[in-house]
Motif scaffolding. Structure first.
Motif, short mmCIF file in Angstrom:
data_model
loop_
_atom_site.label_atom_id
_atom_site.label_comp_id
_atom_site.label_asym_id
_atom_site.label_seq_id
_atom_site.Cartn_x
_atom_site.Cartn_y
_atom_site.Cartn_z
N ASP A 170 20.17 -25.14 24.29
CA ASP A 170 20.73 -23.82 24.45
C ASP A 170 21.73 -23.51 23.35
O ASP A 170 22.67 -24.25 23.12
CB ASP A 170 21.43 -23.74 25.81
N GLY A 171 21.48 -22.40 22.63
CA GLY A 171 22.43 -21.92 21.64
C GLY A 171 22.73 -22.89 20.52
O GLY A 171 23.88 -23.14 20.20
N ILE A 172 21.70 -23.45 19.91
CA ILE A 172 21.92 -24.44 18.85
C ILE A 172 21.73 -23.83 17.48
O ILE A 172 21.06 -22.81 17.32
CB ILE A 172 20.97 -25.65 19.00
N ASP A 173 22.32 -24.47 16.52
CA ASP A 173 22.09 -24.13 15.12
C ASP A 173 21.05 -25.12 14.62
O ASP A 173 21.30 -26.32 14.60
CB ASP A 173 23.40 -24.28 14.34
N PRO A 174 19.85 -24.68 14.21
CA PRO A 174 18.80 -25.61 13.80
C PRO A 174 19.20 -26.46 12.60
O PRO A 174 18.59 -27.49 12.34
CB PRO A 174 17.61 -24.73 13.47
N ASN A 175 20.22 -26.05 11.85
CA ASN A 175 20.66 -26.83 10.70
C ASN A 175 21.66 -27.90 11.08
O ASN A 175 22.04 -28.73 10.25
CB ASN A 175 21.27 -25.91 9.64
N ASP A 176 22.12 -27.91 12.33
CA ASP A 176 23.09 -28.90 12.80
C ASP A 176 22.34 -30.14 13.27
O ASP A 176 21.55 -30.08 14.21
CB ASP A 176 23.92 -28.31 13.94
N PRO A 177 22.58 -31.31 12.64
CA PRO A 177 21.85 -32.51 13.04
C PRO A 177 22.26 -33.04 14.41
O PRO A 177 21.54 -33.82 15.02
CB PRO A 177 22.17 -33.52 11.93
N GLN A 178 23.40 -32.63 14.92
CA GLN A 178 23.88 -33.10 16.22
C GLN A 178 23.72 -31.98 17.24
O GLN A 178 24.61 -31.18 17.45
CB GLN A 178 25.34 -33.52 16.11
N PHE A 179 22.56 -31.91 17.88
CA PHE A 179 22.28 -30.84 18.84
C PHE A 179 23.08 -30.99 20.12
O PHE A 179 23.35 -30.04 20.80
CB PHE A 179 20.81 -30.80 19.20
N GLY A 180 23.41 -32.19 20.50
CA GLY A 180 24.06 -32.43 21.78
C GLY A 180 23.00 -32.63 22.85
O GLY A 180 21.81 -32.71 22.58
N PRO A 181 23.44 -32.70 24.10
CA PRO A 181 22.47 -32.95 25.18
C PRO A 181 21.58 -31.74 25.42
O PRO A 181 21.99 -30.60 25.21
CB PRO A 181 23.36 -33.22 26.40
N PRO A 182 20.35 -31.98 25.87
CA PRO A 182 19.45 -30.85 26.13
C PRO A 182 19.92 -30.04 27.33
O PRO A 182 20.49 -30.57 28.28
CB PRO A 182 18.11 -31.52 26.41
N ALA A 183 19.69 -28.73 27.28
CA ALA A 183 20.04 -27.85 28.40
C ALA A 183 19.03 -28.00 29.53
O ALA A 183 19.36 -27.82 30.70
CB ALA A 183 20.08 -26.40 27.93
N GLU A 184 17.80 -28.33 29.18
CA GLU A 184 16.74 -28.50 30.18
C GLU A 184 15.74 -29.53 29.68
O GLU A 184 15.46 -29.60 28.48
CB GLU A 184 16.03 -27.18 30.43
N THR A 185 15.23 -30.34 30.60
CA THR A 185 14.22 -31.34 30.26
C THR A 185 13.11 -31.26 31.30
O THR A 185 13.38 -31.14 32.49
CB THR A 185 14.82 -32.76 30.26
N ALA A 186 11.87 -31.32 30.83
CA ALA A 186 10.72 -31.32 31.74
C ALA A 186 9.77 -32.43 31.32
O ALA A 186 9.55 -32.67 30.13
CB ALA A 186 10.00 -29.98 31.69
N GLN A 187 9.21 -33.11 32.31
CA GLN A 187 8.22 -34.16 32.07
C GLN A 187 6.89 -33.71 32.65
O GLN A 187 6.84 -33.18 33.76
CB GLN A 187 8.66 -35.47 32.73
N PHE A 188 5.83 -33.93 31.89
CA PHE A 188 4.50 -33.51 32.31
C PHE A 188 3.50 -34.65 32.14
O PHE A 188 3.65 -35.48 31.24
CB PHE A 188 3.99 -32.34 31.44
N ILE A 189 2.49 -34.64 32.98
CA ILE A 189 1.30 -35.45 32.79
C ILE A 189 0.14 -34.46 32.77
O ILE A 189 0.01 -33.62 33.67
CB ILE A 189 1.10 -36.49 33.91
N ALA A 190 -0.69 -34.54 31.73
CA ALA A 190 -1.81 -33.61 31.60
C ALA A 190 -3.08 -34.38 31.29
O ALA A 190 -3.04 -35.44 30.67
CB ALA A 190 -1.54 -32.60 30.49
N VAL A 191 -4.22 -33.84 31.72
CA VAL A 191 -5.53 -34.41 31.42
C VAL A 191 -6.27 -33.42 30.55
O VAL A 191 -6.41 -32.24 30.90
CB VAL A 191 -6.34 -34.70 32.71
N PHE A 192 -6.72 -33.89 29.39
CA PHE A 192 -7.44 -33.06 28.42
C PHE A 192 -8.88 -33.51 28.30
O PHE A 192 -9.20 -34.68 28.43
CB PHE A 192 -6.79 -33.17 27.03
N ASP A 193 -9.76 -32.53 28.02
CA ASP A 193 -11.17 -32.81 27.77
C ASP A 193 -11.54 -32.19 26.41
O ASP A 193 -11.42 -30.98 26.23
CB ASP A 193 -12.05 -32.20 28.86
N ARG A 194 -11.93 -33.02 25.48
CA ARG A 194 -12.32 -32.50 24.17
C ARG A 194 -13.82 -32.63 23.92
O ARG A 194 -14.29 -32.59 22.79
CB ARG A 194 -11.54 -33.20 23.07
#
Length: 85
Positions: free
Chosen positions: A42-66
């Motif tokens: 949230d509200g980061i400067d992309p040029n700053d190497p130290q982003f800090g902790p994430p505002a949100e984290t999500a974990q997913f499991i997905a099944v793909f068919d190619r």
């Protein structure tokens, strides 16, 4: 005895390692499972190497068919996914 090199801050070495792993490991099946972690900042400067902790984290499991992919412009079909937590 030589000191080990710490590739933690060297992007060139990090990219070389991922390229080597990409060439070493492959998925030969048309269906495969992916575990992914998506982090939002949230509200980061992309040029700053130290982003800090994430505002949100999500974990997913997905099944793909190619199986229906015929060329590089095709995308795999998502059979299903589940958000964890």
């Amino acid at each position: 005895r030589a000191n080990p090199v710490d590739p933690g801050n060297d992007n060139e070495q990090r990219v070389a390692r991922f390229q080597m792993l990409g060439q070493t490991f492959s998925v030969r099946s048309d269906r495969f499972v992916v575990y992914a972690v998506v982090r939002g900042y949230d509200g980061i400067d992309p040029n700053d190497p130290q982003f800090g902790p994430p505002a949100e984290t999500a974990q997913f499991i997905a099944v793909f068919d190619r199986g229906s992919m015929e060329d590089n412009s095709d995308t795999p079909r998502v059979i299903g996914y589940v958000r964890l937590q």
